[in-house]
Design an enzyme around this catalytic site. Structure first.
Site, PDB file in Angstrom:
ATOM      1  N   LYS A  74       0.768  -1.209   0.211  1.00  0.00           N
ATOM      2  CA  LYS A  74      -0.056  -0.074   0.149  1.00  0.00           C
ATOM      3  C   LYS A  74       0.842   1.399   0.026  1.00  0.00           C
ATOM      4  O   LYS A  74       2.014   1.290   0.613  1.00  0.00           O
ATOM      5  CB  LYS A  74      -0.888   0.026   1.323  1.00  0.00           C
ATOM      6  CG  LYS A  74      -1.982   0.889   1.291  1.00  0.00           C
ATOM      7  CD  LYS A  74      -2.864   0.758   2.457  1.00  0.00           C
ATOM      8  CE  LYS A  74      -3.940   1.706   2.560  1.00  0.00           C
ATOM      9  NZ  LYS A  74      -4.903   1.282   3.749  1.00  0.00           N
ATOM     10  N   ILE A 117      -7.661   0.562   9.829  1.00  0.00           N
ATOM     11  CA  ILE A 117      -8.018   1.335  11.013  1.00  0.00           C
ATOM     12  C   ILE A 117      -9.635   1.427  11.268  1.00  0.00           C
ATOM     13  O   ILE A 117     -10.145   2.213  12.181  1.00  0.00           O
ATOM     14  CB  ILE A 117      -7.469   2.831  10.971  1.00  0.00           C
ATOM     15  CG1 ILE A 117      -7.191   3.123  12.502  1.00  0.00           C
ATOM     16  CG2 ILE A 117      -8.084   3.616  10.119  1.00  0.00           C
ATOM     17  CD1 ILE A 117      -6.348   4.406  12.705  1.00  0.00           C
ATOM     18  N   GLY A 118     -10.414   1.086  10.280  1.00  0.00           N
ATOM     19  CA  GLY A 118     -11.856   1.142  10.440  1.00  0.00           C
ATOM     20  C   GLY A 118     -12.529  -0.114   9.478  1.00  0.00           C
ATOM     21  O   GLY A 118     -13.624   0.118   9.356  1.00  0.00           O
ATOM     22  N   GLY A 119     -11.525  -0.583   8.849  1.00  0.00           N
ATOM     23  CA  GLY A 119     -12.073  -1.692   7.652  1.00  0.00           C
ATOM     24  C   GLY A 119     -11.176  -1.739   6.459  1.00  0.00           C
ATOM     25  O   GLY A 119     -11.687  -2.037   5.473  1.00  0.00           O
ATOM     26  N   SER A 120     -10.226  -1.032   6.590  1.00  0.00           N
ATOM     27  CA  SER A 120      -9.450  -0.691   5.341  1.00  0.00           C
ATOM     28  C   SER A 120      -8.526  -1.954   4.582  1.00  0.00           C
ATOM     29  O   SER A 120      -8.216  -1.613   3.463  1.00  0.00           O
ATOM     30  CB  SER A 120      -8.455   0.397   5.690  1.00  0.00           C
ATOM     31  OG  SER A 120      -8.900   1.689   5.809  1.00  0.00           O
ATOM     32  N   LEU A 173      -6.421   8.588   3.385  1.00  0.00           N
ATOM     33  CA  LEU A 173      -6.705   7.440   3.817  1.00  0.00           C
ATOM     34  C   LEU A 173      -7.925   7.197   4.419  1.00  0.00           C
ATOM     35  O   LEU A 173      -8.388   6.000   4.708  1.00  0.00           O
ATOM     36  CB  LEU A 173      -5.592   6.635   4.728  1.00  0.00           C
ATOM     37  CG  LEU A 173      -4.174   6.884   4.102  1.00  0.00           C
ATOM     38  CD1 LEU A 173      -3.205   6.092   5.178  1.00  0.00           C
ATOM     39  CD2 LEU A 173      -4.086   6.094   2.680  1.00  0.00           C
ATOM     40  N   SER A 198      -9.305   1.831   2.782  1.00  0.00           N
ATOM     41  CA  SER A 198      -8.368   2.614   1.764  1.00  0.00           C
ATOM     42  C   SER A 198      -7.509   1.756   1.329  1.00  0.00           C
ATOM     43  O   SER A 198      -6.622   2.406   0.500  1.00  0.00           O
ATOM     44  CB  SER A 198      -7.604   3.532   2.872  1.00  0.00           C
ATOM     45  OG  SER A 198      -6.954   2.902   3.883  1.00  0.00           O
ATOM     46  N   SER A 199      -7.399   0.353   1.359  1.00  0.00           N
ATOM     47  CA  SER A 199      -6.346  -0.310   0.754  1.00  0.00           C
ATOM     48  C   SER A 199      -6.817  -0.884  -0.735  1.00  0.00           C
ATOM     49  O   SER A 199      -6.808  -2.058  -1.159  1.00  0.00           O
ATOM     50  CB  SER A 199      -5.985  -1.712   1.444  1.00  0.00           C
ATOM     51  OG  SER A 199      -5.590  -1.334   2.771  1.00  0.00           O
TER      52      SER A 199
END
Length: 575
Positions: A134, A230-233, A183, A209-210
């Site tokens: 990433k 960090i939240g589902g990325s 991100l 974000s990935s």
């Protein structure tokens, strides 16, 4: 008066010119970044062409079809050469990024790494495996942009610990993938490198974000990638793109020398930490990656990582599991196909001899508004806004940015006006929820304490039911591009396990059917409010796209989480 008017007009004109010059400078920097990327693509295309001329008989499709475990075996025994595998994947990556815009930059030093691994006395567990990473994971001599213009001028001076360990294990980092600006979005778009598309449907997002990783691996251009969550990325791109992805317990893998912004978007100084983790086509690939990374090299390079090697015995176990399950968290009702995926998986697990126990995660509304969003917007979003200074805000982020720009007094007045409607609005509206801030250091400390209290409560409920693991839904199927920015709080299914800091992984178990699409027409969500209707629009037209479930274990039990994911994967493939 005339002189004052002239002065006022000239000042206004100077401001307009100054802003125009600033925007022009930003445009030049972005154009230069795109030009550099395009030149790198051309160089890699030439390198592939030269290799093709030297070795014209490469069986590209056969190599690309090999699972990671089989590919590593062929490389270890010497029946395939690292050079052949590398250029095969670079060629495929060129094709995939042309279609989806998933690559931010190739890593030309991969050719040097190719030579170095062939001189190593011992072959590492990932010997000769091309790996994508990433954008913000540091690689010496390259940018870590986070999709921001302010990050375009500074090259990374040292490989991140994770990249060093990958190289030590014989892997070849060959590409860096695109991300959303800052991100903080689960779409994948930024003003510099543009929108990344889902390889299965170009009208859909790959997630974020990935998202660049998701698109590249799903398109066949990489066999193993490293993302962050960090939240589902990691889990959302895996869900949208039909991949397996693991968010480990934070600090199980090192985040040292992973690029951080002025405000640590990638790894903020908060009680909800960032975790790096693998993404791949199957669970065995994730397990092999974790086994390779959890080695003495990582523990020595980063002494803050607990020296816990991979437990192969736990991963290989076949003992029946006691599985908690739920198909909705009661906060954001997911589309019918995602709930169906949980129900069918529950049935398959039960038929295979596992014990299934209904489980209900406590107080998700409170977790979402008071714990998760308040963690990141404790200052009203001022620190986050600072990263956009001298930048162009991506359209997908404008709703959040505009909300954060509301003065504190305005936010308090808005919260007061909407208080009578808080059940409908405050619990779900992505913008109103951000109004909640910490007004003092004492309040911030109390906020941190409340997160620990919630973790204790959640674990107590887990222990009371004597659970090994939990099966639950994940957001999906893939959203139409542009919609993730309108539905920030739809990620409640994944963000819960960031707040808890539990290992959680995603496994694809099927695809959206025509029947799912018909049932979606009847979807009303929890409240049949504007956000439920927006979700319905976001996921419409998804027939044939992947459907996934989420698997969760207690902290530091990544091997058990992976073992459960493997069981789900095996049963879904048998079905």
């Amino acid at each position: 008066p005339s002189a004052a008017l002239a002065l006022l007009c000239s000042s206004a004109a100077a401001v307009v010119v100054w802003k125009w010059l600033g925007k022009r400078q930003i445009q030049k920097e972005m154009e230069e970044a795109r030009r550099t990327r395009d030149e790198g693509v051309k160089k890699m295309a030439n390198a592939v062409q030269q290799f093709r001329e030297q070795v014209p008989s490469v069986q590209t499709d056969a190599i690309l079809s090999l699972p990671l475990l089989e590919l590593t075996g062929r490389l270890q025994e010497g029946s395939l050469s690292p050079e052949t595998v590398l250029y095969t994947y670079i060629e495929k990556a060129l094709e995939v990024t042309q279609q989806t815009n998933c690559l931010r930059h190739f890593i030309p030093e991969c050719e040097e790494q190719l030579q170095e691994i062939q001189q190593q006395r011992e072959k590492g567990l990932l010997y000769g495996i091309p790996v994508s990473i990433k954008d913000h994971i540091g690689h010496k001599g390259h940018l870590s942009t986070c999709g921001l213009v302010q990050c375009l001028g500074t090259l990374v001076h040292e490989d991140s610990v994770l990249v060093k360990v990958l190289k030590r294990q014989g892997a070849i980092p060959f590409a860096m993938t695109n991300v959303p600006q800052s991100l903080f979005n689960y779409d994948c778009s930024n003003p510099i490198f543009g929108q990344t598309l889902n390889p299965f449907n170009h009208k859909k997002s790959p997630g974020g974000s990935s998202g660049g990783e998701g698109a590249l691996i799903a398109g066949g251009g990489s066999i193993l990638g490293i993302g962050s969550d960090i939240g589902g990325s990691i889990r959302l791109p895996s869900s949208f793109c039909g991949l397996c992805g693991l968010k480990p317990t934070a600090k199980r893998l090192s985040v040292w020398c992973t690029h951080l912004l002025n405000v640590d978007i990638c790894s903020p100084p908060t009680p909800v930490p960032c975790a790096l983790g693998p993404m791949a086509r199957d669970v065995d690939s994730l397990a092999l990656c974790m086994k390779a990374l959890l080695c003495q090299e990582m523990f020595q390079l980063d002494p803050t990582v607990p020296p816990i090697p991979f437990d192969e015995e736990v991963y290989s176990s076949s003992a029946p599991l006691r599985v908690g399950y739920y198909d909705t968290d009661g906060y954001f009702l997911l589309p019918p196909c995602m709930r169906r995926a949980v129900q069918e998986t529950r049935g398959a697990l039960q038929a295979a001899g596992h014990q299934l126990v209904p489980f209900s995660p406590p107080r998700i509304h409170y977790v979402m508004t008071e714990l998760f969003l308040k963690t990141f917007f404790a200052d009203g979003g001022r620190a986050w806004l600072d990263v956009f200074t001298g930048d162009i805000v991506d359209p997908s982020l404008r709703p959040q940015v505009n909300c954060c720009k509301i003065p504190r007094l305005g936010k308090k007045l808005l919260a007061l006006i909407l208080k009578p409607l808080q059940f409908l609005f405050l619990l779900k509206c992505k913008n109103v929820a951000m109004i909640s801030t910490c007004s003092s250091v004492k309040e911030m400390w109390n906020h941190h304490h409340q997160i620990e209290v919630y973790r204790t409560e959640f674990i107590a409920r887990w222990r009371e039911l004597q659970l090994d693991v939990v099966l639950c839904p994940v957001l999906g199927p893939a959203f139409t591009t542009g919609y993730p920015g309108k539905l920030l709080t739809a990620i409640s299914s994944t963000m819960l396990y960031n707040v808890l800091n539990f290992p959680a992984g995603v496994v694809p178990v099927g695809t959206v059917t025509e029947a799912d699409e018909e049932e979606l027409k009847l979807y009303r969500g929890c409240c049949d409010d504007p956000w439920d209707r927006t979700l319905k629009q976001a996921v419409a037209g998804a027939v044939g796209l992947p459907v996934a479930v989420q698997c969760v274990a207690l902290p530091w039990q990544e091997e058990l989480c992976l073992r459960f994911m493997k069981e789900v994967e095996t049963l879904s493939r048998e079905k």
